[in-house]
Write a protein that holds these residues in place. Sequence first.
Motif, PDB file in Angstrom:
ATOM      1  N   MET A   1       0.848  -1.192   0.000  1.00 31.47           N
ATOM      2  CA  MET A   1       0.000   0.000   0.000  1.00 31.47           C
ATOM      3  C   MET A   1       0.883   1.241   0.000  1.00 31.47           C
ATOM      4  SD  MET A   1      -3.078  -1.161   2.578  1.00 31.47           S
ATOM      5  CE  MET A   1      -4.132   0.163   1.985  1.00 31.47           C
ATOM      6  N   VAL A   2       0.564   2.190  -0.879  1.00 33.16           N
ATOM      7  CA  VAL A   2       1.344   3.421  -1.031  1.00 33.16           C
ATOM      8  C   VAL A   2       0.449   4.597  -0.649  1.00 33.16           C
ATOM      9  CG1 VAL A   2       2.850   4.725  -2.556  1.00 33.16           C
ATOM     10  CG2 VAL A   2       2.434   2.299  -3.013  1.00 33.16           C
ATOM     11  N   ASP A   3       0.900   5.405   0.297  1.00 31.93           N
ATOM     12  CA  ASP A   3       0.043   6.484   0.790  1.00 31.93           C
ATOM     13  C   ASP A   3       0.902   7.615   1.329  1.00 31.93           C
ATOM     14  OD1 ASP A   3      -2.204   7.881   1.479  1.00 31.93           O
ATOM     15  OD2 ASP A   3      -2.684   6.694   3.251  1.00 31.93           O
ATOM     16  N   ALA A   4       0.281   8.780   1.502  1.00 29.78           N
ATOM     17  CA  ALA A   4       0.908   9.889   2.210  1.00 29.78           C
ATOM     18  C   ALA A   4       0.801   9.620   3.711  1.00 29.78           C
ATOM     19  CB  ALA A   4       0.221  11.203   1.859  1.00 29.78           C
ATOM     20  N   ALA A   5       1.748  10.147   4.471  1.00 27.14           N
ATOM     21  CA  ALA A   5       1.718   9.981   5.926  1.00 27.14           C
ATOM     22  C   ALA A   5       2.150  11.279   6.575  1.00 27.14           C
ATOM     23  CB  ALA A   5       2.646   8.838   6.360  1.00 27.14           C
ATOM     24  N   LEU A   6       1.519  11.608   7.701  1.00 27.40           N
ATOM     25  CA  LEU A   6       1.877  12.836   8.404  1.00 27.40           C
ATOM     26  C   LEU A   6       3.281  12.703   8.996  1.00 27.40           C
ATOM     27  CD1 LEU A   6      -1.415  13.795  10.287  1.00 27.40           C
ATOM     28  CD2 LEU A   6      -0.476  14.777   8.192  1.00 27.40           C
ATOM     29  N   LYS A   7       4.110  13.680   8.691  1.00 23.00           N
ATOM     30  CA  LYS A   7       5.477  13.651   9.208  1.00 23.00           C
ATOM     31  C   LYS A   7       5.525  14.161  10.635  1.00 23.00           C
ATOM     32  CE  LYS A   7       6.877  18.289   7.717  1.00 23.00           C
ATOM     33  NZ  LYS A   7       7.880  19.083   7.005  1.00 23.00           N
ATOM     34  N   LEU A   8       6.527  13.740  11.365  1.00 20.65           N
ATOM     35  CA  LEU A   8       6.789  14.281  12.688  1.00 20.65           C
ATOM     36  C   LEU A   8       7.601  15.564  12.532  1.00 20.65           C
ATOM     37  CD1 LEU A   8       7.782  10.969  14.516  1.00 20.65           C
ATOM     38  CD2 LEU A   8       5.543  12.078  14.506  1.00 20.65           C
ATOM     39  N   GLU A   9       7.526  16.443  13.527  1.00 24.01           N
ATOM     40  CA  GLU A   9       8.316  17.664  13.465  1.00 24.01           C
ATOM     41  C   GLU A   9       9.796  17.308  13.383  1.00 24.01           C
ATOM     42  OE1 GLU A   9       7.491  20.744  13.118  1.00 24.01           O
ATOM     43  OE2 GLU A   9       5.349  20.300  13.110  1.00 24.01           O
ATOM     44  N   GLY A  10      10.474  17.921  12.428  1.00 24.83           N
ATOM     45  CA  GLY A  10      11.892  17.635  12.213  1.00 24.83           C
ATOM     46  C   GLY A  10      12.144  16.714  11.040  1.00 24.83           C
ATOM     47  N   GLU A  11      11.110  15.972  10.600  1.00 17.51           N
ATOM     48  CA  GLU A  11      11.266  15.117   9.436  1.00 17.51           C
ATOM     49  C   GLU A  11      11.166  15.941   8.156  1.00 17.51           C
ATOM     50  OE1 GLU A  11       9.944  10.626  10.273  1.00 17.51           O
ATOM     51  OE2 GLU A  11       8.252  12.014  10.298  1.00 17.51           O
TER      52      GLU A  11
END
Length: 373
Positions: free
Chosen positions: A271-281
């Motif tokens: 599965m290919v999807d967008a993901a919320l990044k953590l601060e600093g990523e």
Amino acid sequence: MDFLGINASNLLNTNDNSNPLMWLVWIVPIFVFMLYGQKIQLQITSSEINKSLEKLKTYRDDTRKELIDYIKNTLKPNWDISPRLDRYIEYFTIMPVDMDPNGIVSKIRHIMRTRENFTREQVRTLATELNSLEASKIANILEVVTTIHLLYKSVRHLFLTAKKQNNFPLILPLQMMIPFIMEEAEALRTAVPAFKQGQPIGDGIGPMIVGKMMVDTKKMEAAYETVWSEKEFEGRKLLLMKAEGPSGTVGRPGEATEKIISKVKPDIIIMVDAALKLEGETTGSVSQGFGAAIGGIGTEKFQIEEVATKHEIPIYAVVIKQSIKEAITLMKKEIADASEKATSQIYDMIKENTKTGQAVLIIGVGNTIGVSQ
């Protein structure tokens, strides 16, 4: 120096502990804050939250106006659409009872499908000749306005309740949450232009990657607003699936996965999807993992996990990191450029986890507005 008979040097002499004026300077504020400290804090906090509340109201009014203007300029209706749109904005959804969790997912799916179908049909009543792309644009913008309106009403309720009861502890949770609420509201507000112009958004990176893989293949319907196709890669059969673009839809990947697996059982699912990044990523960074990479309220995720577990099919995930604002606004160059790296990692995962003659189901998850196949 004497001023009105008072020796200023003695007045300001902090070393004289017997000076009654200095005692008042320190003690009076302490008593004031002991008696009225919470009220003072409530007023200061209320002032800050009230500014955010006014911003939310402005966001709601601006996006509502943009929606109405877009419909008037595009569809040119000969009647006032504002009352009907205002009625849509106030619609709500009641979740089913969860006292007995058995079967609750199917109940939630039924309620949400009912809402989606109703909204889709009501949007189509705005004009006699309305193609699927324009209908999806209006539906997406309407969802933005509805969400901002709900955020505004929720914040206003908590704010007015705390002020009414003069209760400072009650306003503390709102003070902690308001930065996150405003970040989401700002992201939703800035998403409207991309939806109006039918341009890809950050959340569409999953469908974009799979859509590129589907070029020059025969597309078949897998479920409502969801397509799939087949191709070969180094002796493996690739089953490619995404929401049908360029309309703004996420399709029905859960239902489509069941249908595809009933025809061709894959050995793995990616599965290919967008993901919320953590601060600093870094925006556009690509990560690999395990499990169903799909957001939403959970019904589609449950359906995919259920069918994969039933047939003992491993689920792998490839995600492209981005912030919530980047996910629902015009796709940034860093996110688009990550597609090549993500595609390369997908092919590496296929070679590492499958053998010649096996099949792989690759699902591009996300809103596919502006992304064809």
